[in-house]
Design a protein around this motif. Structure first.
Motif, short mmCIF file in Angstrom:
data_model
loop_
_atom_site.label_atom_id
_atom_site.label_comp_id
_atom_site.label_asym_id
_atom_site.label_seq_id
_atom_site.Cartn_x
_atom_site.Cartn_y
_atom_site.Cartn_z
N UNK A 156 18.51 8.05 -2.53
CA UNK A 156 19.40 8.07 -1.49
C UNK A 156 19.46 9.50 -0.88
N UNK A 157 19.62 10.43 -1.88
CA UNK A 157 19.76 11.81 -1.28
C UNK A 157 18.65 12.36 -0.59
N UNK A 158 17.35 12.10 -1.04
CA UNK A 158 16.28 12.74 -0.59
C UNK A 158 15.67 11.56 0.50
N UNK A 159 16.12 10.69 0.76
CA UNK A 159 15.88 9.35 1.93
C UNK A 159 14.53 8.71 1.36
N UNK A 160 14.39 8.45 0.09
CA UNK A 160 13.20 7.80 -0.46
C UNK A 160 13.55 6.38 -0.74
N UNK A 161 12.61 5.50 0.01
CA UNK A 161 12.66 4.00 -0.02
C UNK A 161 12.06 3.40 -1.03
N UNK A 162 12.55 2.33 -1.62
CA UNK A 162 11.84 1.58 -2.76
C UNK A 162 10.69 0.87 -2.44
N UNK A 163 10.48 0.69 -1.15
CA UNK A 163 9.15 -0.04 -0.65
C UNK A 163 8.08 1.13 -0.79
N UNK A 164 6.83 0.58 -1.17
CA UNK A 164 5.62 1.17 -1.02
C UNK A 164 4.50 0.41 -1.14
N UNK A 165 4.08 0.33 0.30
CA UNK A 165 3.01 -0.68 0.74
C UNK A 165 1.46 0.09 -0.04
N UNK A 166 1.46 1.45 -0.25
CA UNK A 166 0.09 1.77 -0.57
C UNK A 166 -0.03 1.26 -2.18
N UNK A 167 0.88 0.73 -2.83
CA UNK A 167 0.50 0.22 -4.13
C UNK A 167 -0.61 -0.96 -4.29
N UNK A 168 -0.74 -1.59 -3.05
CA UNK A 168 -1.82 -2.59 -3.01
C UNK A 168 -3.09 -1.91 -3.17
N UNK A 169 -3.28 -0.82 -2.50
CA UNK A 169 -4.50 -0.14 -2.38
C UNK A 169 -4.81 0.33 -3.84
N UNK A 170 -3.67 0.83 -4.66
CA UNK A 170 -4.32 1.19 -6.19
C UNK A 170 -4.50 0.15 -6.89
N UNK A 171 -3.89 -1.10 -6.52
CA UNK A 171 -4.03 -2.19 -7.42
C UNK A 171 -5.54 -2.55 -7.09
N UNK A 172 -5.97 -2.53 -6.06
CA UNK A 172 -7.48 -2.79 -5.56
C UNK A 172 -8.70 -1.90 -6.14
N UNK A 173 -8.04 -0.68 -6.80
CA UNK A 173 -9.17 0.25 -7.37
C UNK A 173 -9.34 0.21 -8.84
N UNK A 174 -8.22 -0.49 -9.43
CA UNK A 174 -8.26 -0.69 -10.84
C UNK A 174 -9.37 -1.60 -11.29
N UNK A 175 -9.87 -1.29 -12.50
CA UNK A 175 -10.75 -2.30 -13.03
C UNK A 175 -10.85 -2.46 -14.37
N UNK A 176 -11.69 -3.25 -15.09
CA UNK A 176 -11.62 -3.57 -16.55
C UNK A 176 -11.39 -2.23 -17.53
N UNK A 177 -11.89 -0.91 -16.85
CA UNK A 177 -12.30 0.09 -17.82
C UNK A 177 -10.70 0.61 -17.98
#
Length: 650
Positions: A365-386
């Motif tokens: 709240x103090x630094x105006x950071x939202x809980x929503x982070x749409x970029x997480x979908x991108x990181x989920x997509x680049x993970x693999x079995x390794x």
């Protein structure tokens, strides 16, 4: 941290309060043209007036000498570049980080948890429990089976009785049924503590989970805390040469018999207790609370004494033999008295997770950071079995320069979180989904970045924090200077130490001693008899057999080489060979048979080395400060000094 470090930092904290805004810009003195204002000196003097023990240092002129000497040393430290040393910068950084933890917290949540903790340490709970153990990384199936099993066991316990079921299901491998006896707050993991304190007496808790598995708790009883006890003890140490322990056991039994014969506890403690820190005070110890003593037998004995004035039978601990007398009882301290200690315990306990969570939300709240982070979908997509094999790397086409989240003035990029994911790979037996891995990882990453950002800006945001850091910064610098210039130099300057010793030998004499036998009894008549027997040349053993018996100990003998300060010798005892007169000493009567007088002797340099080095360091520092004053001229404005004195003596 060594004792010199502690003492110099204490001096610094006592001496300085920097970064304050001066309301009086008049210059009191300069050190090589660097100005020090009258306002700073007045503030420091007033702040520390009650802390200064030496009355001479309360004199303004004497205090000014301390203050100018301190400024001279800081000037020299910076001139030598000690404030640029990696070790200094590292130590300062570590301290700031440690100190910041006290400032970066959610005070409201902390306060609530501290109040809860006080309520819990105010009561003890007597409980028993059943645990169905789970592996460290249970599968969902493991968890479900354990939960269903504990529910069934609870249903049985409600019908058949908890103790019956507990004893039946316990196998010591997958299911544990344990009687926990009495415990208080902080003795169990927090979730377990919650269940125990929130369950009424005579009832069984609902199933709950800790890191060990699923539990149910049956609360047998609750009671108010036993509070605090004040006791005294008479102690006889286990001696290395007494391998059988017979000598110390016989000694404590002799003393115990004298107590049973009506002799006073305090008198016997003064005469015979080998705990030198308490003997002179009749054996009195600091107040004791449950869980404070690292000897269960000692603590059980303390709290087993019910009536003030009663004493225990001799008990044996790892340190020696004790007889304990109850001097006083006190209920648990008030909330305000216990609050500082409880705050520290809460912050070290699992409760701290609740405080952390509240802090993260406050910082968002103090630094105006939202809980929503749409970029997480991108990181989920680049993970693999390794990733499950801890060999995952960021892809070649990774979009590292994209903005991820902004905290205050700091912009974090995809690359920052990507590197975090690479660094924090670990073997994942349960193979959590990539979505879960990324969400948990981002949570941890963001929280750590929020705290790091506030920590980096805390000096700007909190004046009190900034002041303490400045005090420590200068104290640390002064320590490094003293260690390098005086303390270590004096230790290694063997020729200088030897010359100083030769010039001050009269200060390093071993005191006169006597080789003596001291007989002590509560009865003057008995001591007259012992004195005659000693004068007649009878041995100590024969005198013991004559005046003492198995059931009655009238006299205790102490045989050793003693100096004038020995506890067995009367005050101002005159060293003279032969049998002394009968003295009244420590509420008893004593007679001393002086076999030999060992005269005062000159200590060798090796024998007195510690004292010589310490004195040499003081001498060396005095000369060094004189040289600094010549190198960095100190110019005191006498007119301003007079105004300062007038103001301080109002």
């Amino acid at each position: 941290m060594n004792l010199k470090y502690i003492s110099i930092l204490f001096f610094m904290l006592v001496l300085l309060q920097v970064n304050g805004q001066s309301t009086n810009k008049e210059i009191l003195f300069t050190v090589d043209d660097e100005a020090v204002t009258a306002a700073e000196f007045i503030r420091v003097y007033n702040k520390n007036l009650d802390l200064v023990q030496d009355p001479a240092q309360k004199d303004v002129d004497e205090y000014l000498k301390l203050f100018t000497n301190y400024k001279l040393k800081l000037k020299e430290a910076r001139a030598l570049g000690l404030d640029k040393k990696p070790s200094y910068l590292r130590e300062l950084s570590n301290y700031k980080k440690q100190l910041a933890s006290s400032y970066i917290t959610d005070s409201q949540v902390t306060e609530a948890l501290v109040e809860e903790a006080y309520n819990r340490v105010s009561y003890d709970v007597n409980a028993t429990h059943i645990l169905i153990k789970l592996p460290e990384e249970p599968t969902p199936d493991d968890t479900l089976v354990a939960y269903n099993d504990i529910v069934k066991i609870r249903e049985r316990a409600l019908k058949e009785g908890f103790e019956t079921v507990r004893k039946e299901v316990h196998n010591g491998q997958t299911i544990y049924g344990e009687d926990l006896d009495w415990f208080s707050g902080f003795k169990m993991v927090y979730k377990f503590e919650n269940a125990a304190y929130n369950t009424p007496v005579g009832e069984i808790s609902e199933p709950f989970r800790t890191r060990f598995g699923y539990h149910i708790v049956y609360v047998k009883d609750k009671r108010k805390s036993r509070g605090e006890r004040t006791v005294a003890h008479i102690m006889i140490f286990h001696k290395k040469e007494d391998t059988s322990g017979q000598e110390s056991a016989e000694r404590i039994q002799e003393i115990y018999k004298k107590l049973q014969q009506g002799e006073t506890f305090e008198t016997l403690a003064k005469q015979f207790s080998e705990d030198k820190s308490t003997a002179a005070n009749g054996g009195r110890l600091e107040p004791i609370s449950s869980g404070q003593v690292n000897s269960k037998v000692f603590e059980d004995t303390v709290f087993g004494l019910d009536e003030i004035g009663y004493f225990s039978e001799p008990i044996k601990t790892d340190y020696g033999w004790h007889i304990i007398k109850l001097l006083g009882k006190k209920p648990i301290a008030s909330f305000n008295e216990m609050k500082p200690e409880l705050e520290q315990r809460v912050k070290r306990d699992q409760r701290s997770k609740l405080i952390d969570e509240a802090l993260y939300n406050k910082l968002k709240a103090k630094y105006k950071v939202t809980n929503e982070q749409p970029a997480l979908t991108y990181f989920t997509g680049i993970l693999n079995e390794n990733y499950y094999r801890m060999s995952w790397e960021l892809p070649v086409n990774f979009e590292g320069d994209k903005p991820l989240v902004r905290i205050g003035e700091k912009q974090l990029l995809f690359k920052d979180f990507g590197d975090f994911l690479v660094r924090n790979q670990r073997y994942n037996r349960t193979r959590e989904s990539f979505k879960t891995i990324v969400e948990k990882g981002y949570n941890t990453f963001l929280n750590s970045q929020l705290v790091a950002y506030q920590e980096a800006h805390l000096e700007e945001e909190d004046v009190e924090f900034a002041n303490i850091v400045s005090e420590y910064r200068d104290g640390l610098l002064l320590f490094d200077l003293m260690e390098e210039t005086i303390w270590e130099a004096a230790k290694t300057d063997s020729l200088g130490v030897e010359d100083y010793y030769n010039a001050h030998k009269e200060n390093y004499m071993a005191p006169e001693k006597v080789d003596a036998i001291v007989a002590s009894s509560a009865k003057q008549k008995t001591m007259k008899k012992v004195s005659k027997l000693m004068a007649g040349g009878m041995s100590v053993e024969n005198i013991k057999n004559l005046v003492n018996s198995n059931d009655n100990i009238d006299v205790i003998f102490t045989e050793e080489i003693m100096d004038a300060g020995h506890q067995a010798l009367p005050e101002n005892f005159q060293f003279k060979k032969g049998i002394s007169k009968i003295y009244k000493h420590n509420d008893a009567f004593v007679v001393v048979d002086v076999k030999d007088i060992i005269p005062e002797t000159q200590r060798t340099l090796e024998e007195a080395k510690g004292m010589v080095i310490s004195d040499y360091q003081v001498y060396k520092e005095q000369k060094w400060v004189e040289a600094l004053a010549a190198k960095y001229p100190v110019d005191v404005n006498q007119d301003v000094l007079q105004k300062v004195k007038t103001q301080l003596t109002k």
